[in-house]
Write a protein that holds these residues in place. Structure first.
Motif, PDB file in Angstrom:
ATOM      1  N   THR A  98       7.178  53.192  60.781  1.00 15.13           N
ATOM      2  CA  THR A  98       8.004  53.781  59.723  1.00 15.13           C
ATOM      3  C   THR A  98       8.737  52.708  58.926  1.00 15.13           C
ATOM      4  N   PHE A  99       9.346  51.764  59.649  1.00 20.80           N
ATOM      5  CA  PHE A  99      10.088  50.697  58.980  1.00 20.80           C
ATOM      6  C   PHE A  99       9.155  49.825  58.139  1.00 20.80           C
ATOM      7  N   GLY A 100       7.974  49.531  58.679  1.00 21.79           N
ATOM      8  CA  GLY A 100       7.000  48.730  57.942  1.00 21.79           C
ATOM      9  C   GLY A 100       6.573  49.396  56.651  1.00 21.79           C
ATOM     10  N   ALA A 101       6.399  50.723  56.707  1.00 20.45           N
ATOM     11  CA  ALA A 101       6.002  51.452  55.509  1.00 20.45           C
ATOM     12  C   ALA A 101       7.128  51.475  54.475  1.00 20.45           C
ATOM     13  N   LEU A 102       8.356  51.702  54.934  1.00 16.77           N
ATOM     14  CA  LEU A 102       9.495  51.776  54.011  1.00 16.77           C
ATOM     15  C   LEU A 102       9.822  50.424  53.387  1.00 16.77           C
ATOM     16  N   CYS A 103       9.404  49.341  54.042  1.00 14.63           N
ATOM     17  CA  CYS A 103       9.667  48.014  53.481  1.00 14.63           C
ATOM     18  C   CYS A 103       8.973  47.816  52.132  1.00 14.63           C
ATOM     19  N   ALA A 104       8.002  48.671  51.822  1.00 15.87           N
ATOM     20  CA  ALA A 104       7.337  48.600  50.523  1.00 15.87           C
ATOM     21  C   ALA A 104       8.315  48.853  49.382  1.00 15.87           C
ATOM     22  N   PHE A 105       9.440  49.531  49.679  1.00 17.66           N
ATOM     23  CA  PHE A 105      10.417  49.853  48.641  1.00 17.66           C
ATOM     24  C   PHE A 105      11.448  48.748  48.434  1.00 17.66           C
ATOM     25  N   VAL A 106      11.445  47.717  49.286  1.00 16.03           N
ATOM     26  CA  VAL A 106      12.491  46.698  49.221  1.00 16.03           C
ATOM     27  C   VAL A 106      12.499  45.979  47.877  1.00 16.03           C
ATOM     28  N   ALA A 107      11.382  45.379  47.501  1.00 12.36           N
ATOM     29  CA  ALA A 107      11.343  44.575  46.274  1.00 12.36           C
ATOM     30  C   ALA A 107      11.705  45.381  45.025  1.00 12.36           C
ATOM     31  N   PRO A 108      11.051  46.528  44.763  1.00 13.03           N
ATOM     32  CA  PRO A 108      11.401  47.255  43.537  1.00 13.03           C
ATOM     33  C   PRO A 108      12.823  47.788  43.516  1.00 13.03           C
ATOM     34  N   PHE A 109      13.335  48.253  44.674  1.00 12.60           N
ATOM     35  CA  PHE A 109      14.685  48.814  44.687  1.00 12.60           C
ATOM     36  C   PHE A 109      15.761  47.723  44.603  1.00 12.60           C
ATOM     37  N   VAL A 110      15.486  46.547  45.156  1.00 16.24           N
ATOM     38  CA  VAL A 110      16.436  45.435  45.015  1.00 16.24           C
ATOM     39  C   VAL A 110      16.602  45.099  43.535  1.00 16.24           C
ATOM     40  N   LEU A 111      15.480  45.055  42.806  1.00 16.76           N
ATOM     41  CA  LEU A 111      15.532  44.741  41.380  1.00 16.76           C
ATOM     42  C   LEU A 111      16.257  45.829  40.595  1.00 16.76           C
ATOM     43  N   THR A 112      16.130  47.081  41.034  1.00 17.46           N
ATOM     44  CA  THR A 112      16.845  48.174  40.377  1.00 17.46           C
ATOM     45  C   THR A 112      18.350  48.051  40.605  1.00 17.46           C
ATOM     46  N   SER A 156       5.043  44.353  46.437  1.00 17.91           N
ATOM     47  CA  SER A 156       5.386  45.357  47.442  1.00 17.91           C
ATOM     48  C   SER A 156       4.312  45.432  48.521  1.00 17.91           C
ATOM     49  N   LEU A 157       3.048  45.429  48.096  1.00 16.35           N
ATOM     50  CA  LEU A 157       1.939  45.514  49.055  1.00 16.35           C
ATOM     51  C   LEU A 157       1.880  44.276  49.939  1.00 16.35           C
ATOM     52  N   VAL A 158       1.957  43.095  49.343  1.00 16.30           N
ATOM     53  CA  VAL A 158       1.855  41.851  50.113  1.00 16.30           C
ATOM     54  C   VAL A 158       3.050  41.707  51.057  1.00 16.30           C
ATOM     55  N   THR A 159       4.236  42.109  50.605  1.00 17.51           N
ATOM     56  CA  THR A 159       5.414  42.050  51.470  1.00 17.51           C
ATOM     57  C   THR A 159       5.235  42.939  52.695  1.00 17.51           C
ATOM     58  N   SER A 160       4.718  44.139  52.472  1.00 17.51           N
ATOM     59  CA  SER A 160       4.486  45.064  53.591  1.00 17.51           C
ATOM     60  C   SER A 160       3.414  44.535  54.536  1.00 17.51           C
ATOM     61  N   LEU A 161       2.336  43.992  53.975  1.00 17.38           N
ATOM     62  CA  LEU A 161       1.265  43.442  54.806  1.00 17.38           C
ATOM     63  C   LEU A 161       1.753  42.234  55.606  1.00 17.38           C
ATOM     64  N   LEU A 162       2.562  41.401  54.967  1.00 14.13           N
ATOM     65  CA  LEU A 162       3.085  40.210  55.644  1.00 14.13           C
ATOM     66  C   LEU A 162       4.004  40.619  56.788  1.00 14.13           C
ATOM     67  N   GLY A 163       4.877  41.592  56.539  1.00 16.18           N
ATOM     68  CA  GLY A 163       5.760  42.071  57.600  1.00 16.18           C
ATOM     69  C   GLY A 163       4.993  42.684  58.746  1.00 16.18           C
ATOM     70  N   TRP A 164       3.962  43.456  58.413  1.00 13.18           N
ATOM     71  CA  TRP A 164       3.122  44.079  59.444  1.00 13.18           C
ATOM     72  C   TRP A 164       2.383  43.014  60.254  1.00 13.18           C
ATOM     73  N   ALA A 165       1.851  41.985  59.565  1.00 16.18           N
ATOM     74  CA  ALA A 165       1.111  40.919  60.250  1.00 16.18           C
ATOM     75  C   ALA A 165       2.022  40.126  61.178  1.00 16.18           C
ATOM     76  N   ILE A 166       3.261  39.866  60.729  1.00 17.45           N
ATOM     77  CA  ILE A 166       4.212  39.136  61.571  1.00 17.45           C
ATOM     78  C   ILE A 166       4.528  39.927  62.828  1.00 17.45           C
ATOM     79  N   TRP A 167       4.732  41.229  62.647  1.00 16.09           N
ATOM     80  CA  TRP A 167       5.031  42.067  63.813  1.00 16.09           C
ATOM     81  C   TRP A 167       3.856  42.116  64.783  1.00 16.09           C
ATOM     82  N   MET A 168       2.620  42.293  64.268  1.00 16.72           N
ATOM     83  CA  MET A 168       1.447  42.385  65.128  1.00 16.72           C
ATOM     84  C   MET A 168       1.167  41.064  65.831  1.00 16.72           C
ATOM     85  N   SER A 169       1.415  39.936  65.155  1.00 21.02           N
ATOM     86  CA  SER A 169       1.156  38.637  65.780  1.00 21.02           C
ATOM     87  C   SER A 169       2.129  38.360  66.917  1.00 21.02           C
ATOM     88  N   GLY A 170       3.259  39.063  66.906  1.00 21.16           N
ATOM     89  CA  GLY A 170       4.241  38.876  67.973  1.00 21.16           C
ATOM     90  C   GLY A 170       3.991  39.741  69.187  1.00 21.16           C
TER      91      GLY A 170
END
Length: 261
Positions: A98-112, A156-170
């Motif tokens: 859930t958190f990984g999916a919602l992280c897609a909103f971080v970049a656009p909402f920060v700019l807003t 947004s997509l790359v940020t979410s993928l990067l966060g997901w990859a970091i979590w899975m690699s751990g």
């Protein structure tokens, strides 16, 4: 210029964004007008509504939703199909997804959320007035939503993928660990996209704002704008992530309660 009272976005039935939610036709028309140089930020809500355009705040929020939703769907599909560690608990796995999916909103909402801060930062101290700040805020919301549509979607997509990859690699017991090469590629894409977005936020948009505010060349408050931007982004990002983590926790508890009932 029409000086009658502007309708309230959340109480006026006709102006309410909830009535127009996902009105992509109006969104596209508004974006085209901004890119063509139309000064929609000078109009009040009634004038925008009568001519078929979106109000600045709703235009920007709608852009944020449009760029984030595809990333949410893609991350959830990948998360669903990718093998999980055999000892992963259901509640923790659900929270991470859930958190990984919602992280897609971080970049656009920060700019807003930067709108009010950067509107004031684009004005010199002697020029700060409610009307000028409001005009600059509206202009920023329009410019950010119009210029950043596709780039913010990729970021947004790359940020979410990067966060997901970091979590899975751990995950030590993961059946298919993420390779370091994939992580580095995602990080490289993230840095390139971040640099391109920074050019828009640090150069393209302030140039437009300074022009609207009547400045040119060396008279523009570049240092004030850049300083406020660099100071605000980390703080807003941390607050945004904390809120999304809190929201993810609530959604996890809610979904686990449904699952167990």
């Amino acid at each position: 210029m029409n000086h009658e009272r502007e309708p309230n976005l959340f109480t006026d039935e006709e102006a309410s964004p909830f009535k127009q939610f996902f009105d992509f036709k109006k969104f596209r028309k508004t974006r085209k007008a901004i890119l063509s140089g139309d000064k929609l930020y000078e109009w009040n809500i009634k004038e925008l509504r009568d001519r078929g355009y979106l109000a600045p705040l709703y235009f920007n929020i709608q852009e944020s939703v449009f760029v984030a939703l595809p990333s949410v769907v893609i991350i959830k599909i990948i998360d669903w199909r990718y093998p999980k560690p055999p000892d992963a608990s259901d509640d923790w796995e659900l929270f991470q997804g859930t958190f990984g999916a919602l992280c897609a909103f971080v970049a656009p909402f920060v700019l807003t959320l930067l709108a009010s801060i950067l509107a004031k930062a684009s004005l010199k101290k002697n020029d700060l007035s409610p009307s000028k700040i409001d005009r600059a805020r509206k202009a920023y919301l329009y410019f950010d939503g119009a210029y950043g549509l596709y780039l913010q979607g990729l970021l947004s997509l790359v940020t979410s993928l990067l966060g997901w990859a970091i979590w899975m690699s751990g995950q030590e017991n993961s059946q298919e660990p993420i390779s370091s090469e994939i992580g580095l590629i995602l990080l490289l894409f993230f840095l390139v996209l971040l640099a391109l977005q920074s050019k828009i936020t640090l150069w393209n948009i302030p140039r437009q704002l300074f022009k609207i505010n009547g400045y040119s060349g060396q008279s523009s408050p570049w240092f004030k704008y850049s300083y406020n931007l660099l100071l605000a982004v980390p703080a807003i990002t941390v607050v945004n992530l904390a809120f999304l983590a809190f929201l993810s926790g609530i959604l996890t508890v809610f979904m686990m309660a449904i699952k167990q009932s």
